[in-house]
Every structure is written in structure tokens, then in C-alpha cells.
Design an enzyme around this catalytic site. Sequence first.
Site, PDB file in Angstrom:
ATOM      1  N   GLY A 160      37.262  55.707  20.086  1.00  0.00           N
ATOM      2  CA  GLY A 160      35.900  55.290  20.367  1.00  0.00           C
ATOM      3  C   GLY A 160      36.108  53.954  21.045  1.00  0.00           C
ATOM      4  N   GLU A 161      34.952  53.413  21.686  1.00  0.00           N
ATOM      5  CA  GLU A 161      35.005  52.224  22.247  1.00  0.00           C
ATOM      6  C   GLU A 161      33.861  51.361  21.401  1.00  0.00           C
ATOM      7  OE1 GLU A 161      36.079  49.882  24.482  1.00  0.00           O
ATOM      8  OE2 GLU A 161      34.426  48.648  23.947  1.00  0.00           O
TER       9      GLU A 161
ATOM     10  N   CYS B 299      39.717  56.529  29.922  1.00  0.00           N
ATOM     11  CA  CYS B 299      41.153  55.799  30.268  1.00  0.00           C
ATOM     12  C   CYS B 299      42.112  57.183  30.275  1.00  0.00           C
ATOM     13  CB  CYS B 299      41.629  55.017  28.971  1.00  0.00           C
ATOM     14  SG  CYS B 299      40.505  53.579  29.137  1.00  0.00           S
TER      15      CYS B 299
ATOM     16  N   CYS C  97      35.237  59.497  22.841  1.00  0.00           N
ATOM     17  CA  CYS C  97      35.059  58.264  23.531  1.00  0.00           C
ATOM     18  C   CYS C  97      34.684  58.820  25.015  1.00  0.00           C
ATOM     19  CB  CYS C  97      36.345  57.467  23.570  1.00  0.00           C
ATOM     20  SG  CYS C  97      36.262  55.789  24.569  1.00  0.00           S
TER      21      CYS C  97
ATOM     22  N   CYS D 116      43.368  50.658  11.001  1.00  0.00           N
ATOM     23  CA  CYS D 116      42.752  50.884  12.346  1.00  0.00           C
ATOM     24  C   CYS D 116      41.661  52.031  11.881  1.00  0.00           C
ATOM     25  CB  CYS D 116      43.930  51.405  13.080  1.00  0.00           C
ATOM     26  SG  CYS D 116      43.435  51.731  14.578  1.00  0.00           S
TER      27      CYS D 116
ATOM     28  N   CYS E 246      46.151  56.961  17.969  1.00  0.00           N
ATOM     29  CA  CYS E 246      44.842  57.705  17.710  1.00  0.00           C
ATOM     30  C   CYS E 246      44.436  58.776  18.747  1.00  0.00           C
ATOM     31  CB  CYS E 246      43.574  56.732  17.476  1.00  0.00           C
ATOM     32  SG  CYS E 246      43.607  56.151  15.979  1.00  0.00           S
TER      33      CYS E 246
ATOM     34  N   LEU F  36      43.606  45.329  28.977  1.00  0.00           N
ATOM     35  CA  LEU F  36      43.750  45.082  30.266  1.00  0.00           C
ATOM     36  C   LEU F  36      44.338  45.941  30.889  1.00  0.00           C
ATOM     37  CD1 LEU F  36      42.612  42.769  32.046  1.00  0.00           C
ATOM     38  CD2 LEU F  36      44.837  41.469  31.730  1.00  0.00           C
ATOM     39  N   HIS F  37      45.907  46.173  30.732  1.00  0.00           N
ATOM     40  CA  HIS F  37      46.738  47.013  31.225  1.00  0.00           C
ATOM     41  C   HIS F  37      47.016  46.941  32.887  1.00  0.00           C
ATOM     42  CE1 HIS F  37      46.080  48.875  27.063  1.00  0.00           C
ATOM     43  NE2 HIS F  37      45.056  49.593  27.577  1.00  0.00           N
TER      44      HIS F  37
ATOM     45  N   CYS G  14      45.039  58.021  27.379  1.00  0.00           N
ATOM     46  CA  CYS G  14      44.370  58.018  26.329  1.00  0.00           C
ATOM     47  C   CYS G  14      44.013  59.247  25.662  1.00  0.00           C
ATOM     48  CB  CYS G  14      43.318  56.957  26.004  1.00  0.00           C
ATOM     49  SG  CYS G  14      42.486  56.786  24.226  1.00  0.00           S
TER      50      CYS G  14
ATOM     51  N   SER H 167      38.797  45.602  19.598  1.00  0.00           N
ATOM     52  CA  SER H 167      39.342  45.710  20.935  1.00  0.00           C
ATOM     53  C   SER H 167      38.401  46.632  21.707  1.00  0.00           C
ATOM     54  CB  SER H 167      40.502  46.871  20.633  1.00  0.00           C
ATOM     55  OG  SER H 167      41.332  46.959  21.707  1.00  0.00           O
TER      56      SER H 167
ATOM     57  N   GLU I 284      39.845  59.728  12.891  1.00  0.00           N
ATOM     58  CA  GLU I 284      41.140  59.401  12.499  1.00  0.00           C
ATOM     59  C   GLU I 284      41.099  57.802  11.995  1.00  0.00           C
ATOM     60  OE1 GLU I 284      44.253  60.143  15.355  1.00  0.00           O
ATOM     61  OE2 GLU I 284      43.176  62.333  15.947  1.00  0.00           O
TER      62      GLU I 284
HETATM   63  N1  SAH Z   1      38.216  51.556  23.176  1.00  0.00           N
HETATM   64  C1  SAH Z   1      38.916  50.247  22.723  1.00  0.00           C
HETATM   65  C2  SAH Z   1      39.556  50.592  21.401  1.00  0.00           C
HETATM   66  C3  SAH Z   1      40.168  51.705  21.157  1.00  0.00           C
HETATM   67  S1  SAH Z   1      41.968  52.008  21.839  1.00  0.00           S
HETATM   68  C4  SAH Z   1      39.851  49.714  23.856  1.00  0.00           C
HETATM   69  O1  SAH Z   1      39.833  50.349  24.822  1.00  0.00           O
HETATM   70  O2  SAH Z   1      40.301  48.841  23.584  1.00  0.00           O
HETATM   71  C5  SAH Z   1      42.969  50.786  21.395  1.00  0.00           C
HETATM   72  C6  SAH Z   1      44.040  50.470  22.186  1.00  0.00           C
HETATM   73  O3  SAH Z   1      44.949  51.580  22.367  1.00  0.00           O
HETATM   74  C7  SAH Z   1      43.544  50.147  23.479  1.00  0.00           C
HETATM   75  O4  SAH Z   1      44.228  49.188  23.759  1.00  0.00           O
HETATM   76  C8  SAH Z   1      44.041  51.323  24.440  1.00  0.00           C
HETATM   77  O5  SAH Z   1      43.951  50.877  25.674  1.00  0.00           O
HETATM   78  C9  SAH Z   1      45.441  51.736  23.629  1.00  0.00           C
HETATM   79  N2  SAH Z   1      45.611  53.112  23.962  1.00  0.00           N
HETATM   80  C10 SAH Z   1      45.110  54.304  24.229  1.00  0.00           C
HETATM   81  N3  SAH Z   1      46.012  55.230  24.459  1.00  0.00           N
HETATM   82  C11 SAH Z   1      47.239  54.710  24.634  1.00  0.00           C
HETATM   83  C12 SAH Z   1      48.451  55.363  24.676  1.00  0.00           C
HETATM   84  N4  SAH Z   1      48.406  56.574  25.014  1.00  0.00           N
HETATM   85  N5  SAH Z   1      49.229  54.555  24.660  1.00  0.00           N
HETATM   86  C13 SAH Z   1      49.446  52.992  24.455  1.00  0.00           C
HETATM   87  N6  SAH Z   1      48.237  52.500  24.094  1.00  0.00           N
HETATM   88  C14 SAH Z   1      47.030  53.358  24.200  1.00  0.00           C
END
Ligand code: SAH
Length: 345
Positions: free
Chosen positions: A160-161, A117, A113, A106, A334, A216-217, A120, A192, A93
Site C-alpha cells: 500500500g501507499e 509501480c 495498492c 514493516c 511485500c 525515487l528509483h 512491485c 515511505s 503482509e
Molecule cells: N508505497 C510506498 C511504500 C511501500 S513499498 C512506497 O512506494 O514507498 C516499500 C518500498 O519497496 C518502496 O521503496 C518500493 O518502491 C520498494 N519496492 C517495491 N517493490 C520492490 C521490488 N520488487 N524490489 C525492490 N524494492 C521494491
Amino acid sequence: MEKRDILSMSFEELTAAVKELGEPAFRAKQIYSWLHVSCVTSFDDMTNISKALRQKLNDNFVIFTVSIEKKLISEYDYTQKYLYKLHDGEFIESVLMKYKYGYTICVSTQVGCRMGCKFCASTLDGVVRNLTASEILSQVYEAQRDNDIKISHVVLMGMGEPLDNYDNVMRFLSLITDENGQNMSMRHISLSTCGVVPKIYDLMEKDLQLTLSVSLHAPDDEIRSSMMPVNRKWSIDELLTACKKYTDTTRRRISFEYAMVSGVNDSDDCARLLARKLRGILCHVNLIPVNEVKETGCKKSSRERIESFSAILEKNGYAVTVRRKLGSDINASCGQLRRSSKKEE
Ligand code: SAH
């Protein structure tokens, strides 16, 4: 003999390969321009190249591109979400957005991935494979062609990362900023990461002008490990030490992403601890109401909660933004479109 992935080749590599075919060097410049400025998807479109050379190119090289499988257009704003098909039948995507300063895309860096997380959608079925540099580039080129626009900004925040596909992502960065091609400014690119610490150090050594975003979260290991398995490998303190060194070396501000999940990481105590942890790091904090993906069970924080959290960070001197959500009607975050299309199959 396997054909070479020509769209992933640097200008220098292409020049060497063209020489090997017994052609003069200026041909390489023409071919590179067809590939990366005109963005053709077939050698037969290279009209100032002789038929004989086009045949040689067809015999030796392949142009890996993505093709539009499906496109969703938001009714509220310009946002467009692409489901792209790859040459081996996999799906990825991309999301195209319009801002005052131009078009941003984006892009994805992997099919799926493996970072796991909890909130995600991209990681629910693990990783299938890395994308090549050409497949990352082609996401940009295809959206430009489809809309007849020039995209000025890229964020590596799709599926993806990026730092788990480090070499191909670095190759993508050097191709898209090449002055013989799109010549995009590195300052217009954001990468990111969920916190692959050794690769942050590798990136630091490159001293690029891009913006590093760090997902970071959470402000402590207990909460972060419960949301992000990567934190069990590299703790918050290891991650933030790397971030501090990164900003000290590159003088570039880091953007910390913080998805607000109700009752998990959104208390005032979390905000105060976060303010302490980020002390001394040149940064910006981006608060994102978590996007509620059905399978994850995460609920987004209330507006009042986000405002209170944000106010504490601001009082402590941090620059904070709350992400404006584009394309909310088309699930623009995504991972979700690929999943729904897999289910349809
Ligand atoms: N793997 C990389 C980039 C892809 S995700 C990373 O982790 O940064 C892009 C961003 O979207 C990241 O900050 C990720 O934590 C966030 N993200 C993923 N799922 C999400 C969701 N359901 N709600 C809000 N942010 C989300």
C-alpha cells in the site's frame, strides 16, 4: 447501530465515549491500557472491569484485529513474514526483523495498492481497500504477542501507499506514539511514499520527527515515468521541490530509496544526474538491488554496477547504503505472499 472501532479511537475519544456510557473517566484509562499496552483482543480479558461494563463495551464497540493466517521464518536470520487475515477475509503482509538496536516491523497500510509501480508485487491487482488505524496497529500488536517481544521500530513500507490512506495513517501514528499506549518514539518510525506530492506538504505541516522515505528509483522523468505511473501526475522536479521544503522545515533527513534495475536506471550517467538532482537536499540514499518478482520481468543490477553507482554518489558527498537483504529465502519483500495465497484459493 454499527459498533465503533474502539482500537482506532484516540484516548480523548475513548474518554468521551466512556463518559457517554455513564462511566467515570478513569475507566477510559484502564480500557485504553488494556487495548494498547496489554493488547487484549477481547473485552472479556479486561479483568479489572465489571461484567456489566464489559457487556456494555461488547454492545457498543468492536476490537478489529488481524489474525495470523500463515507465518514464514527465515533460516538465515531472524526475519519472520506474516500473512494476516482481516475481519472481512482480506489478506495483508507484515515482516518482523531483528536488528542490533531492537525489533522492527514493516507494516501494510492498504489491501493491495493502486500506484502501479512496474517492479512491485503489491500493486499487480490494484487496491481493494484502505486499512483502518486499528488494522495497522494490530499488525504490530499481533507480532509482539506471537513472539512475546516489544517492537521498538515501525516502517510503513509494506503493501500500500501510506499517503494514499493519509487520515488512517496519521491516526495510527498518533495512537502508537500515545504515552497511554505503546509510547513508541516518533523517531523510530519511517514512512515511505512513492511521491504523492500534496500529501508530502500536508505531512510537512505536521512537523513530525519520523523519517520520511521517498521511493525515487530514477533520476529523470522519462525513466521514472516508465517505472512509476505516479510520476506522470507529479514530476521529479515537483517531488524534489517538495522534499527540499520538507527537510528545510522539519530539519529531518529524507531517505531516498533507489531500486537498482539492470539496464533501466543503473548507469553511471544516472548516478551523475541523480547527484545533481539531489544537490541541497538533506538526505541519504539507499540503493536496493531490485527484488525480482516473476510477473514484473525486472532484473537486478550486478554487484559491480551497484558499487560503481554508489561510488559516484559518495564522491559527490552523499551518504549511501546498499540495503542488506533479510529474509531472502521467504520472499520477505511485500506483496508476494498475499499473491501466492490468493492463487492457492
Ligand atoms: N508505497 C510506498 C511504500 C511501500 S513499498 C512506497 O512506494 O514507498 C516499500 C518500498 O519497496 C518502496 O521503496 C518500493 O518502491 C520498494 N519496492 C517495491 N517493490 C520492490 C521490488 N520488487 N524490489 C525492490 N524494492 C521494491
